[in-house]
Design a protein around this motif. Structure first.
Motif, PDB file in Angstrom:
ATOM      1  N   GLN A  97     -13.404 -63.661  -7.661  1.00 25.51           N
ATOM      2  CA  GLN A  97     -14.705 -63.065  -7.361  1.00 25.51           C
ATOM      3  C   GLN A  97     -14.747 -62.471  -5.949  1.00 25.51           C
ATOM      4  N   GLY A  98     -14.062 -63.125  -4.993  1.00 24.71           N
ATOM      5  CA  GLY A  98     -14.066 -62.616  -3.622  1.00 24.71           C
ATOM      6  C   GLY A  98     -15.343 -62.887  -2.865  1.00 24.71           C
ATOM      7  N   THR A  99     -16.063 -63.952  -3.253  1.00 26.30           N
ATOM      8  CA  THR A  99     -17.312 -64.266  -2.531  1.00 26.30           C
ATOM      9  C   THR A  99     -17.128 -65.382  -1.505  1.00 26.30           C
ATOM     10  N   PHE A 100     -16.169 -66.242  -1.687  1.00 31.85           N
ATOM     11  CA  PHE A 100     -15.879 -67.328  -0.741  1.00 31.85           C
ATOM     12  C   PHE A 100     -17.097 -68.226  -0.515  1.00 31.85           C
ATOM     13  N   ALA A 101     -17.790 -68.548  -1.616  1.00 31.58           N
ATOM     14  CA  ALA A 101     -19.000 -69.366  -1.486  1.00 31.58           C
ATOM     15  C   ALA A 101     -18.692 -70.858  -1.478  1.00 31.58           C
TER      16      ALA A 101
ATOM     17  N   LYS B 222     -12.183 -55.543  -4.032  1.00 31.51           N
ATOM     18  CA  LYS B 222     -12.134 -56.433  -2.862  1.00 31.51           C
ATOM     19  C   LYS B 222     -10.765 -57.111  -2.752  1.00 31.51           C
ATOM     20  N   LYS B 223     -10.203 -57.439  -3.897  1.00 35.01           N
ATOM     21  CA  LYS B 223      -8.887 -58.077  -3.887  1.00 35.01           C
ATOM     22  C   LYS B 223      -7.860 -57.140  -3.241  1.00 35.01           C
ATOM     23  N   ARG B 224      -7.919 -55.873  -3.648  1.00 41.29           N
ATOM     24  CA  ARG B 224      -6.985 -54.898  -3.094  1.00 41.29           C
ATOM     25  C   ARG B 224      -7.233 -54.698  -1.586  1.00 41.29           C
ATOM     26  N   LEU B 225      -8.501 -54.734  -1.204  1.00 35.31           N
ATOM     27  CA  LEU B 225      -8.836 -54.575   0.215  1.00 35.31           C
ATOM     28  C   LEU B 225      -8.329 -55.781   1.019  1.00 35.31           C
ATOM     29  N   ARG B 226      -8.411 -56.977   0.420  1.00 40.17           N
ATOM     30  CA  ARG B 226      -7.894 -58.155   1.134  1.00 40.17           C
ATOM     31  C   ARG B 226      -6.380 -58.084   1.271  1.00 40.17           C
ATOM     32  N   GLN B 227      -5.754 -57.339   0.347  1.00 43.62           N
ATOM     33  CA  GLN B 227      -4.294 -57.173   0.455  1.00 43.62           C
ATOM     34  C   GLN B 227      -3.929 -56.129   1.508  1.00 43.62           C
ATOM     35  N   GLY B 228      -4.934 -55.442   2.059  1.00 41.93           N
ATOM     36  CA  GLY B 228      -4.632 -54.532   3.164  1.00 41.93           C
ATOM     37  C   GLY B 228      -5.032 -53.087   2.968  1.00 41.93           C
ATOM     38  N   ALA B 229      -5.562 -52.717   1.790  1.00 46.85           N
ATOM     39  CA  ALA B 229      -5.987 -51.318   1.629  1.00 46.85           C
ATOM     40  C   ALA B 229      -7.118 -51.027   2.613  1.00 46.85           C
ATOM     41  N   LYS B 230      -7.205 -49.789   3.049  1.00 48.38           N
ATOM     42  CA  LYS B 230      -8.247 -49.377   4.015  1.00 48.38           C
ATOM     43  C   LYS B 230      -9.499 -48.951   3.252  1.00 48.38           C
ATOM     44  N   LEU B 231     -10.624 -48.981   3.959  1.00 43.46           N
ATOM     45  CA  LEU B 231     -11.896 -48.710   3.289  1.00 43.46           C
ATOM     46  C   LEU B 231     -12.765 -47.754   4.104  1.00 43.46           C
ATOM     47  N   ILE B 232     -13.240 -46.716   3.413  1.00 42.05           N
ATOM     48  CA  ILE B 232     -14.177 -45.751   4.013  1.00 42.05           C
ATOM     49  C   ILE B 232     -15.438 -45.781   3.148  1.00 42.05           C
ATOM     50  N   ILE B 233     -16.607 -45.905   3.778  1.00 38.06           N
ATOM     51  CA  ILE B 233     -17.853 -45.921   3.002  1.00 38.06           C
ATOM     52  C   ILE B 233     -18.793 -44.837   3.529  1.00 38.06           C
TER      53      ILE B 233
ATOM     54  N   ARG C 202     -19.367 -54.963   5.386  1.00 37.04           N
ATOM     55  CA  ARG C 202     -18.818 -56.187   5.987  1.00 37.04           C
ATOM     56  C   ARG C 202     -19.119 -57.366   5.072  1.00 37.04           C
ATOM     57  N   THR C 203     -18.077 -57.955   4.536  1.00 34.32           N
ATOM     58  CA  THR C 203     -18.234 -59.074   3.614  1.00 34.32           C
ATOM     59  C   THR C 203     -17.040 -59.986   3.868  1.00 34.32           C
TER      60      THR C 203
END
Ligand code: SF4
Ligand code: SF4
Ligand code: SF4
Ligand code: FES
Length: 948
Positions: free
Chosen positions: A181-185, A421-432, A442-443
């Protein structure tokens, strides 16, 4: 119907190409390098006992139940954390291993409550199963030892309970929340024997950061985390795989039943869109299907001020047909039309447009995609040749740079957001690019490299400015452009974007986005590796919606980010079947497969099969129908599964149009807002009560399977069929699969699709035909569908919707995770605990200037109308921008939105409305009037008592 079983391989599949061969219990097995011994054993049918491992999660190695012996190695390593090696010889069943495993289970059981017979998970519990698997017959430490900590049962979440005394601290829930899920709750609080699972800061689940996706419940091997529905109804007995009826992600679920009752929806691991994950809507919010508000009998009335009268199906259908015939005879053939639904199946949608074209004899058919993604259809067809996204969801795993424009995936497309989010945690860059600080800015463990908080309405300027940087700094992929695109058009475009007026410094002045951020984002997208663009309604719902889609398409072509894994242009579709409803010919100018009605050969094909002429002139779009109704020339409308009063803009105009008509037929589950203006109500069926297909945002066609009989008596396509027959145009289908066969016959991109194939393959992505019998995951691989990719000049034209002294703020609208569109379904579930009402997000400065405090009632006014709602003060919105959702009819936010729309498609400009906000004491005049109207028009006459 039996329970549909899935195999748990214990650890995820390895993606390595190289294979290794090993021997397990004397049998040779070949698996990809990197596979765990546990998985390799399971591949050959040997289940090694396990508790902390499951194939949805990376291996963890904490329970020590899965021990094995490896020839030549000391000790007994855990098979879940030990990868295979070439020539390895493994033993899984030795006396030593049996003894050790029994000892481990003894320890677990000695501190576990022994109330199996009354436990809600009895018969569906991995702890029970593993006790059996290791042959545990006695517990040497007794059963009366100290029990696991029992701080009490947490029942705060509406859908599941947490009972810590049953927890074996395997961490599967914690890892599911993080990895899937990538929420880390969740965390494990405390130590040793005192360890307990803790949501956020040891809060109840409801107050924590938990978003109720259900991944932890799914992962839990015991009854510690368990669905309340299982506790109430009992464990399921049989199941069928079907597709979620909420958003365009298209998650596959096992609908697990007990008798005729739906117990739970369990995400299906083989579902290619969701890979075993879910969100709160699809997983839990199905209670609307049996809600007491559902209307199950047809009703009619002569005037909308009359009470409804329950009648037989025969009478309702007969009345609707005679009214449509009367209207056409009096006002002409074009005075009636139909609206298809993105919530219904492909087959049902196809049939409504067929009814309009063949039985009504005109092209007055439209769909709710008019108000969401019609610019996608126009923009991508113009530039690439196909009105659809280019990738499958798996593609994101290969992206290096992800650009999100005008979309809020964690709320709108949550399961895909988790993959992203999983891919972003692996290092992909993000533009919004978004006026709001959406969660992904920011999450936990993710931070956008660039957030471009553009002023609403300036998309075209900002995206063209990104292109300016790419062209003027020489960041183009010239080879791609020369090979794949029209070079002359490219040169014109390059000259256009290179103009100084598109420079970041100039665009900063009108968009408010710092020039440095535009430059940085452009460089990153063009040079950061595989660049993928995902966009949503923040792109399309503008007066230049189609232009922005084409500007995005230009950007991807210029950088060569098209035609392979990890790249592409991807519209995130809102409703479950919005792609399908467009594919099925719901637009007034196109038949299925996006072929224009003016094309003689196409029409001839339809006419030959349907035995009726098809009009060569495009019909009316929804806004044209409403305008014509107000003018008096459009008098009858058949609406299947859309609440146009609540979802379409400029509510007062919509109400005026609907109330000018002489026969409005609404086919739906509930007396929706549009039904206030209806003369005939035909009860619809839910996705649980029908067979058919939905097509998701990645063009994936998936089966919807009937798990219970329609409570209203008919599937929706059968109702359309009855209406058509009553109109004098015969339809005769025995099953919805026959409708799909007709679609395949008439639609080249669906030529290879059938229910049989979908049963065999699980799903296919169109085009699916002789050239691609198993479908097309990624489009435009060796060339664009239209031939050469077309660069289009995208001149920025400011919207006519201007702020000024009367209306100084800009309103933009969207939706949130727990609710779905007009809320007709989700408002009738426990999801309301998360969103009881629509609120207005306003920046602290704007609130202070107006004397508005958090939670105050405020009036929201535009030139179209006004409404009241509560204020929520937040810095998520920029100064001068306000934001709200449109899930609740009591707010009727679309009273405020205007009649401005996309120049090419008429998609309304929901995202830019000039408004004023001021303190208020209560509901506006419109809201009071509307409440009274609703009271009047929802009356149902008591059934007449039969004479004695
Ligand atoms: S339901 Fe989902 S978000 Fe909530 S704790 Fe479980 S995994 Fe995390
Ligand atoms: S709640 Fe369930 S999944 Fe989580 S640690 Fe306890 S037993 Fe394991
Ligand atoms: S609403 Fe969307 S993301 Fe959620 S379960 Fe359904 S299809 Fe999946
Ligand atoms: S299953 Fe391998 S250590 Fe728990």
């Amino acid at each position: 119907m039996a329970m549909t079983q899935e195999i748990d391989y214990g650890t995820p599949a390895s993606k390595a190409k190289k294979e290794v061969t090993l021997t397990i219990d004397g049998v040779a097995v070949k698996v990809p390098e990197g596979t765990s011994i546990m998985r390799a054993a399971m591949e050959m049918g040997t289940q090694i006992p396990k508790l902390c491992a499951t194939d949805m999660l990376e291996s963890f190695g904490s329970c020590r139940l899965c021990l094995v012996e490896i020839q030549g190695r000391n000790g007994t390593p855990a098979s879940c954390t030990t990868p295979v090696a070439d020539g390895m010889v493994v033993h899984t069943q030795t006396d030593r291993l049996k003894r050790l495993r029994k000892g481990v289970m003894e320890l677990y059981i000695s501190e576990h409550p022994l109330d199996c017979l009354t436990c809600s998970a009895n018969g569906d519990c991995e702890l029970q199963d593993m006790s059996g698997a290791v042959g545990l017959r006695e517990v040497r430490y007794g059963y009366d030892g100290e029990r696991h900590p029992n701080p009490g049962i947490d029942t705060s979440n509406p859908y599941f309970t947490y009972e810590p005394s049953k927890c074996i601290v395997c961490s599967r829930c914690v890892r599911a929340c993080e990895e899937v899920q990538g929420t880390f709750a969740l965390t494990i609080a405390g130590r040793g024997f005192g360890s307990v699972v803790s949501p956020s800061q040891e809060q109840p689940f409801l107050d924590s950061e938990c978003v109720s996706c259900g991944a932890c419940v799914q992962a839990c091997p015991t009854a510690t985390l368990n669905e309340k529905s299982v506790i109430e109804i009992g464990t399921p007995e049989h199941s069928l795989v079907t597709t979620c009826a909420y958003c365009g992600v298209g998650c596959a679920f096992k609908a697990e039943m007990r008798g005729e009752e739906l117990v739970r929806m369990v995400p299906w691991k083989d579902g290619k869109a969701n890979r075993g994950h879910s969100c709160v809507k699809g997983r839990f919010a199905f209670g609307y299907a049996t809600h007491k508000d559902r209307i199950l009998k047809p009703m009619i009335r002569a005037k909308i001020t009359d009470p409804w009268r329950e009648v037989s199906w025969e009478e309702a259908i007969g009345y609707a047909a005679s009214e449509f015939k009367r209207i056409q005879a009096k006002y002409g053939p074009a005075s009636v039309g139909g609206i298809t639904s993105s919530r219904c199946t492909n087959e049902e949608t196809f049939l409504v447009q067929k009814l309009v074209r063949a039985a009504f004899g005109n092209n007055n058919v439209d769909t709710c995609a008019r108000v969401c993604h019609s610019p996608t259809g126009y923009g991508l067809k113009t530039t690439y040749g196909t009105s659809a996204g280019t990738q499958d969801f798996d593609s994101v795993e290969f992206s290096d740079v992800i650009m999100i424009i005008g979309a809020n995936p964690t709320d709108g497309h949550p399961v895909f957001a988790s993959r992203m989010k999983k891919r972003l945690r692996q290092g992909a860059k993000l533009i919004i690019l978004d006026p709001r600080r959406i969660d992904l800015v920011r999450t936990p463990h993710i931070e956008a490299d660039y957030h471009l908080p553009l002023r609403p309405g300036t998309n075209v300027a900002v995206v063209t400015s990104l292109a300016h940087v790419i062209v003027t700094e020489g960041l183009l992929n010239e080879q791609f452009v020369r090979e794949r695109c029209d070079w002359d058009e490219f040169q014109d475009w390059a000259e256009f974007v290179a103009d100084k007026r598109h420079s970041p410094e100039e665009v900063e002045k009108l968009s408010g986005v710092p020039a440095d951020a535009i430059r940085g984002a452009a460089r990153l997208y063009a040079t950061g590796g595989n660049g993928a663009i995902y966009y949503g309604l923040g792109v399309t719902e503008h007066s230049q919606g189609s232009t922005t889609v084409m500007a995005i398409a230009n950007l991807a072509m210029a950088t060569g980010n098209i035609g392979r894994e990890g790249v592409g242009v991807n519209p995130l579709r809102g409703q479950n079947n919005v792609q399908g409803s467009c594919d099925m010919g719901s637009f007034p100018h196109e038949v299925s497969g996006y072929r224009h009605v003016s094309d003689d050969a196409t029409r001839a094909m339809f006419e030959a099969l349907w035995g009726r002429p098809v009009d060569a002139e495009p019909g009316l779009r929804i806004p044209n129908m409403i305008d014509a109704a107000v003018d008096g020339s459009f008098k009858g409308l058949y609406i299947q599964g859309e609440d146009i009063l609540q979802s379409d803009p400029d509510t007062k105009h919509m109400a005026a149009g609907l109330s000018s008509m002489e026969c409005v037929v609404v086919q739906d589950l509930f007396l929706i807002e549009t039904a206030n203006y209806a003369h005939v109500f035909l009860p619809g069926s839910t996705f649980l009560e029908k067979n058919g297909t939905f097509t998701n945002a990645e063009r994936r066609i998936q089966m919807v399977r009937k798990v219970m009989a329609p409570r209203n008596g008919y599937e929706d396509w059968q109702i359309t069929e009855m209406l058509s027959n009553a109109l004098g145009y015969p339809m005769q289908y025995n099953h919805s699969s026959e409708i799909m066969d007709e679609i395949a016959t008439l639609t080249p991109t669906f030529a290879g699709v059938s229910f049989k194939k979908l049963d065999e393959l699980g799903s296919v992505q169109w085009p699916c035909n002789a050239a691609a019998p198993e479908g097309t995951p990624i489009m435009h691989i060796n060339g664009f569908v239209r031939g050469k990719g077309k660069f289009v000049i995208t001149e920025y034209v400011a919207t006519d919707e201007k702020t000024g002294p009367r209306f100084p703020l800009l309103l933009t609208t969207g939706r949130i995770l727990s609710q779905y569109n007009v809320g007709a379904q989700t408002r009738r579930t426990a999801n309301v605990v998360w969103h009881e009402e629509d609120v207005l997000e306003i920046h602290p400065h704007d609130a202070e200037n107006r004397g508005v405090r958090d939670g105050d009632w405020v009036k929201l006014a535009s030139r179209s109308g006004e409404t009241t709602l509560k204020a929520k003060i937040t810095e998520r919105v920029a100064p001068s921008v306000v934001y709200t959702t449109f899930h609740h009819p009591t707010t009727q936010v679309n009273v405020v939105t205007t009649d401005f729309s996309d120049w090419a498609t008429n998609c309304p400009e929901y995202k830019v409305t000039a408004v004023q906000v001021m303190p208020s004491n209560g509901p506006s005049e419109w809201q009071e009037e509307y409440e009274e109207l609703t009271r009047q028009t929802r009356r149902i006459a008591e059934p007449l008592v039969a004479a004695e």
